[in-house]
Design an enzyme around this catalytic site. Structure first.
Site, PDB file in Angstrom:
ATOM      1  N   PHE A  21     104.410  30.364 -44.627  1.00  0.00           N
ATOM      2  CA  PHE A  21     103.421  30.111 -45.677  1.00  0.00           C
ATOM      3  C   PHE A  21     102.825  28.725 -45.523  1.00  0.00           C
ATOM      4  CE2 PHE A  21     102.406  28.580 -50.065  1.00  0.00           C
ATOM      5  CZ  PHE A  21     101.322  29.417 -50.270  1.00  0.00           C
ATOM      6  N   TYR A  23     100.288  25.840 -47.198  1.00  0.00           N
ATOM      7  CA  TYR A  23      99.654  25.404 -48.439  1.00  0.00           C
ATOM      8  C   TYR A  23      99.044  24.010 -48.301  1.00  0.00           C
ATOM      9  CZ  TYR A  23     103.985  22.747 -48.827  1.00  0.00           C
ATOM     10  OH  TYR A  23     105.042  21.902 -48.573  1.00  0.00           O
ATOM     11  N   GLY A  24      99.247  23.371 -47.145  1.00  0.00           N
ATOM     12  CA  GLY A  24      98.704  22.043 -46.874  1.00  0.00           C
ATOM     13  C   GLY A  24      97.877  22.074 -45.607  1.00  0.00           C
ATOM     14  N   SER A  25      98.149  21.153 -44.707  1.00  0.00           N
ATOM     15  CA  SER A  25      97.343  21.068 -43.493  1.00  0.00           C
ATOM     16  C   SER A  25      97.515  22.274 -42.572  1.00  0.00           C
ATOM     17  CB  SER A  25      97.680  19.786 -42.722  1.00  0.00           C
ATOM     18  OG  SER A  25      99.044  19.775 -42.344  1.00  0.00           O
ATOM     19  N   GLU A  97     107.379  19.583 -39.248  1.00  0.00           N
ATOM     20  CA  GLU A  97     107.634  19.572 -40.685  1.00  0.00           C
ATOM     21  C   GLU A  97     108.975  18.925 -41.058  1.00  0.00           C
ATOM     22  OE1 GLU A  97     105.265  20.633 -42.782  1.00  0.00           O
ATOM     23  OE2 GLU A  97     104.019  21.083 -41.044  1.00  0.00           O
TER      24      GLU A  97
END
Length: 248
Positions: A21, A23-25, A97
Site C-alpha cells: 500500500f 500513501y506517500g511518495s 522504508e
C-alpha cells in the site's frame, strides 16, 4: 516520466500476489517492479507528516518531513495498492522504508474502489523510531519543509506531488492535514520568492497515472449500469518494466 493507467478493481487471481500500500511518495515514485496498481483506501489510520527524513528529503542537520500513518479508529487514508513483481522489490522497499526511512512493516486490509478487500503490506513509522518528529502545527511543519532538501530532491516536491496525486485521483476525499500543509508551503514559497520549477525537479522516475476511459454501448450495458468513463481504472501499461528511480 513513465505513464501508467490506474484501475479500480481486482480480479480473484490477483489477490494471490503480494500487495504493497502506497500513501506517500510510493504513489508517484514507487521505484520497484509491479504488474498492477489499484486505487482504494485503508481504514483505521490518518496520514500525518510526523516522520523525519535525513536521507532522501533532508539531512542530519536539517531533517525533512515525510508522511506516515497514525492510528485513528475513525480514519480513512486513500492511496494505491501495488501488486509486487520481481525478487528485488521487497529488499529494495526494506532498505528504502525500514533501514533508511525508519518505518516498520505490517499487514492491514485494503479496500479497493470496486471488489472485495484484501491484505496489503504497509510501511508506517512508530513514535519510538529515531527519526520521529511528531505533531506540530501546519505553519511550523511548512517552515521545516521549505528549508529541507535531500539526495532525492526538495522536501517541497514531496508535499506538492502527494497533494496533486490525491486531488487528481481522490477528488471526493479532502485530506485536511495534507492540504493545509500544502497551502502553508505554497505561501512560504511565494513569500520567499523561491523557484517552484527548481523545487519540483525534473520528475525523473515519477509515474504519471492516467484515467482509462471505458466505452460501453447501450446494448451491452446492464439495467441501471452507468458508463464509467473517466473513473480511475488502472492496469500498468508497461508490465514488468523496472522503474528507474530508487529514491523517495
Amino acid at each position: 516520466m513513465e505513464t501508467a493507467e490506474l484501475q479500480a478493481e481486482v480480479q480473484v487471481d490477483d489477490i494471490k500476489s503480494l500487495w504493497v500500500f502506497a500513501y506517500g511518495s510510493l504513489c508517484w515514485r514507487p521505484g520497484f517492479q509491479f504488474h498492477k496498481a489499484v486505487t482504494g483506501c485503508v481504514k483505521g489510520f490518518q496520514r500525518r507528516f510526523w516522520q523525519g527524513n535525513v536521507t532522501h528529503r533532508g539531512t542530519v542537520d536539517r531533517p525533512g518531513r515525510v508522511a506516515t500513518l497514525v492510528e485513528d479508529h475513525q480514519g480513512l487514508v486513500p492511496g494505491v495498492a501495488f501488486a509486487v513483481s520481481g525478487e528485488a522489490a521487497i529488499p529494495y522497499l526494506s532498505r528504502r522504508e525500514t533501514e533508511l526511512g525508519g518505518y516498520a512493516s505490517e499487514f492491514t486490509t485494503f479496500y479497493p474502489k470496486q471488489g472485495n478487500s484484501f491484505k496489503v503490506l504497509v510501511y508506517l513509522a512508530k513514535s519510538s523510531n529515531a527519526l520521529w518528529m511528531g505533531d506540530d502545527d501546519a505553519k511550523t511543519i511548512a517552515q521545516q519543509v521549505v528549508n529541507c532538501r535531500g539526495a532525492s530532491g526538495h522536501n517541497v516536491e514531496y508535499v506538492i506531488r502527494l497533494a496533486d496525486f490525491m486531488r487528481d485521483n481522490f477528488s471526493s476525499h479532502y485530506d485536511d492535514h495534507l492540504f493545509e500543509l500544502e497551502k502553508e508551503v505554497l505561501a512560504l514559497v511565494h513569500s520567499k520568492k523561491m523557484c517552484m520549477k527548481s523545487l519540483m525537479g525534473n520528475g525523473d522516475g515519477c509515474i504519471a497515472f492516467v484515467k482509462k476511459e471505458v466505452q460501453r454501448s447501450p446494448s451491452n450495458a446492464q439495467d441501471g449500469e452507468q458508463d464509467r468513463a473517466g473513473t480511475c481504472q488502472f492496469s500498468e501499461r508497461l508490465q514488468g518494466k523496472k522503474l528507474r528511480c530508487m529514491n523517495l
